[in-house]
Design an enzyme around this catalytic site. Structure first.
Site, PDB file in Angstrom:
ATOM      1  N   GLU A 109       1.531 -14.981   3.092  1.00 16.17           N
ATOM      2  CA  GLU A 109       2.357 -14.520   1.973  1.00 16.17           C
ATOM      3  C   GLU A 109       3.815 -14.934   2.125  1.00 16.17           C
ATOM      4  O   GLU A 109       4.504 -15.190   1.132  1.00 16.17           O
ATOM      5  CB  GLU A 109       2.271 -12.993   1.841  1.00 16.17           C
ATOM      6  CG  GLU A 109       0.964 -12.456   1.305  1.00 16.17           C
ATOM      7  CD  GLU A 109      -0.089 -12.247   2.373  1.00 16.17           C
ATOM      8  OE1 GLU A 109      -1.178 -11.736   2.048  1.00 16.17           O
ATOM      9  OE2 GLU A 109       0.169 -12.610   3.546  1.00 16.17           O
TER      10      GLU A 109
ATOM     11  N   ASP B 289      -1.308   8.015 -10.293  1.00 19.05           N
ATOM     12  CA  ASP B 289      -1.519   6.579 -10.148  1.00 19.05           C
ATOM     13  C   ASP B 289      -1.333   5.820 -11.453  1.00 19.05           C
ATOM     14  O   ASP B 289      -1.138   6.403 -12.521  1.00 19.05           O
ATOM     15  CB  ASP B 289      -2.924   6.322  -9.597  1.00 19.05           C
ATOM     16  CG  ASP B 289      -2.894   5.352  -8.421  1.00 19.05           C
ATOM     17  OD1 ASP B 289      -2.192   4.331  -8.531  1.00 19.05           O
ATOM     18  OD2 ASP B 289      -3.549   5.628  -7.409  1.00 19.05           O
TER      19      ASP B 289
ATOM     20  N   TYR C  37       0.850  -1.187   0.000  1.00 17.49           N
ATOM     21  CA  TYR C  37       0.000   0.000   0.000  1.00 17.49           C
ATOM     22  C   TYR C  37       0.891   1.245   0.000  1.00 17.49           C
ATOM     23  O   TYR C  37       1.825   1.337   0.801  1.00 17.49           O
ATOM     24  CB  TYR C  37      -0.899   0.031   1.247  1.00 17.49           C
ATOM     25  CG  TYR C  37      -1.487  -1.310   1.619  1.00 17.49           C
ATOM     26  CD1 TYR C  37      -2.448  -1.910   0.814  1.00 17.49           C
ATOM     27  CD2 TYR C  37      -1.074  -1.980   2.767  1.00 17.49           C
ATOM     28  CE1 TYR C  37      -2.987  -3.145   1.157  1.00 17.49           C
ATOM     29  CE2 TYR C  37      -1.606  -3.212   3.116  1.00 17.49           C
ATOM     30  CZ  TYR C  37      -2.564  -3.792   2.306  1.00 17.49           C
ATOM     31  OH  TYR C  37      -3.090  -5.018   2.647  1.00 17.49           O
ATOM     32  N   ARG C  38       0.581   2.174  -0.855  1.00 17.81           N
ATOM     33  CA  ARG C  38       1.404   3.384  -0.904  1.00 17.81           C
ATOM     34  C   ARG C  38       1.317   4.139   0.427  1.00 17.81           C
ATOM     35  O   ARG C  38       0.308   4.065   1.138  1.00 17.81           O
ATOM     36  CB  ARG C  38       0.963   4.275  -2.059  1.00 17.81           C
ATOM     37  CG  ARG C  38      -0.353   4.993  -1.810  1.00 17.81           C
ATOM     38  CD  ARG C  38      -0.794   5.782  -3.028  1.00 17.81           C
ATOM     39  NE  ARG C  38      -1.900   6.665  -2.733  1.00 17.81           N
ATOM     40  CZ  ARG C  38      -2.988   6.772  -3.492  1.00 17.81           C
ATOM     41  NH1 ARG C  38      -3.128   6.022  -4.573  1.00 17.81           N
ATOM     42  NH2 ARG C  38      -3.943   7.634  -3.173  1.00 17.81           N
TER      43      ARG C  38
END
Length: 531
Positions: free
Chosen positions: A283, A332, A221-222
């Site tokens: 993950e 973006d 996430y940015r």
């Protein structure tokens, strides 16, 4: 063996001629983005559609760099010279900026911006090798007898070796800053575009735990940097990190949750944060599967979260459950600025890093960018998973211009009336694929990676009123055209040949193709024609 760390991958890229060092000072505010855009838009990086990238003649490069006798990448997916519009095989080399302005730490960007480098990242010659490994585990059936159980033992042993391994210490803790010593501005964090709300960390692995069952989640996430010790946390509403936030807030609205961020691990671990794996699958275990070696994890200094011990930089802190701050705008991957919004705030209490950390980042912006190749790898690697659920799917493609969620082209082996519409609805029910704004379903003999062929055959196959359907549901937060944030419409196009059982009573014509006998005769004559 897997890459042990990011810097080993950097050495492999340099040995393979896939990395360039920039030794002059360049500003991470706008200038590094512009340099990256210029090398990525070099016309020499284009190849015909429908072809896999190939190495220069005579060059053999294995996954980790030059080798002797290694098979080359490549070969045509399909020999069809009719269409040859360009698509990028690479956006230029990886770039290591040794002197980013205002920081003493080097910056690595464009690291994965080619299919070849994605193959190197996974230590394979072709991405289909990774897909084949996944397929091998998915195809495992329950053992029926003693001999089947014995045959299963090696596979079970291999699966067990993927689980992450806790260690007491790691290179990510060579230097530790706490409290007033924490300063995010020491790092060369990019401001990519003129209207960006500030500098953004664009390639983080964000670690959280589900407050109900303690299961780990890793997301990408940015993070907009507000000052030396706080950033935004862009948890879009459908992301697992946002779900952890909501569940924790429901229990204790005035509380906080621990969050840690790792920047710059080995390639497989770094890419694990963007993979569309089920929410209950760790993950880090899947990263171990990809790298064929368990990920070593070390506990943070100020919270109980574990992070990859080989990370270049680790940010430790917390997010208050009752605090939000304006984040954005941000240039973006849609090619437009995502608008301002209210998002949680990440407070950094501790920063640990290597003695000479490499700051890994990526430029997000008008397609194609580096994320196109990461998305392409995901598409290839996870196709077997989609086929396991829906075996009629032959292939899928997500063009760069579709920016992942705007367009998916699907080829199917059609077996019954309405089959194409069944597949549309199935895809809209698959995890992040629910955001797909437009799905075009074609027949099995259409090369979905040849966009000229897709457009030609799709337009010739559809009657718009009959073959287009609309559906309402969740859409990507970044879809600025949707009627509401996170909610809007999607479109499916059935571009398959129509059958009588679907109400089509006219004959369907054959495609114009030369017969094989004539093609052979002309091939034999070719050298005598003088043309």
């Amino acid at each position: 063996m897997a890459y042990r760390e990011l810097r080993e991958f950097v050495r492999a890229l340099e040995a393979a001629g896939e990395l360039k060092r920039v030794r002059v000072e360049v500003d991470p505010v706008l200038e590094i983005t512009e340099v990256t855009q210029r090398i990525g838009r070099d016309p020499g990086n284009a190849i015909p559609q429908g072809l896999k990238p190939q190495l220069p003649a005579g060059e053999n490069v294995g996954p980790k760099g030059p080798t002797s006798g290694s098979p080359p990448f490549g070969g045509a997916i399909r020999s069809n010279p009719t269409f040859s519009s360009p698509t990028p095989s690479s956006l230029g080399p990886a770039l290591l900026f040794e002197k980013p302005k205002g920081s003493r730490y080097p910056l690595l960007v464009n690291t994965f911006a080619s299919v070849k480098r994605m193959c190197m990242a996974f230590d394979v010659y072709e991405l289909d090798e990774v897909a084949g490994r996944i397929r091998g585990f998915l195809d495992t059936k329950s053992p029926q007898g003693i001999f089947d159980k014995i045959k299963m033992l090696p596979k079970l042993a291999e699966l067990g070796s993927f689980f992450p391994k806790s260690v007491k210490d790691g290179a990510c803790k060579e230097v530790i800053h706490k409290g007033g010593d924490v300063n995010l501005l020491d790092f060369p964090i990019l401001k990519c575009w003129p209207q960006d709300g500030g500098r953004f960390i664009t390639f983080p692995l964000v670690f959280t735990k589900n407050p109900e069952n303690g299961k780990r989640n890793v997301g990408m996430y940015r993070m907009q940097v507000y000052d030396e010790r706080t950033t935004g946390m862009h948890w879009q509403t459908q992301k697992h990190g946002a779900e952890h936030f909501r569940r924790a807030r429901a229990k204790n609205p005035e509380g906080r949750i621990p969050v840690s961020v790792a920047i710059g691990s080995d390639p497989a671990t770094t890419l694990s944060g963007m993979l569309p794996i089920p929410p209950d699958l760790d993950e880090m275990m899947f990263a171990g599967f990809l790298r064929k070696d368990p990920v070593e994890m070390v506990q943070c200094e100020t919270n109980e979260l574990e992070v990859p011990a080989n990370a270049e930089i680790v940010l430790e802190g917390y997010v208050n459950l009752n605090e939000a701050r304006t984040e954005g705008p941000f240039g973006d991957h849609t090619g437009f600025y995502s608008l301002q919004g209210e998002y949680p705030v990440f407070h950094v209490e501790c920063v640990t890093h290597r003695k000479d950390p490499i700051y890994l980042t990526t430029v997000v912006g008008p397609p194609p960018q580096e994320d196109f190749f990461m998305g392409y790898a995901v598409e290839r690697v996870f196709l077997p998973v989609m086929k396991m659920q829906y075996p009629e799917i032959v292939d899928v493609a997500m063009p760069a211009e579709g920016i992942f969620h705007n367009l998916m082209i699907v080829a199917i082996r059609k077996s019954y009336p309405g089959h194409a519409r069944k597949i549309m609805n199935a895809i809209w029910s698959l995890g992040q694929a629910m955001f797909t704004k437009m799905i075009v379903v074609v027949d099995h003999d259409v090369d979905v990676h040849n966009y000229s062929e897709v457009v030609w055959k799709a337009l010739c196959a559809i009657d718009p009123e009959r073959d287009v359907q609309f559906s309402l549901g969740p859409v990507d937060t970044l879809d600025h055209a949707a009627r509401m944030q996170d909610y809007g419409s999607k479109m499916g196009i059935d571009a398959t040949r129509k059958w009588a059982t679907e109400g089509f009573t006219r004959p369907w014509p054959d495609e114009i193709l030369m017969d094989e006998a004539t093609k052979k005769r002309v091939a034999d004559l070719w050298k005598t024609l003088g043309i």
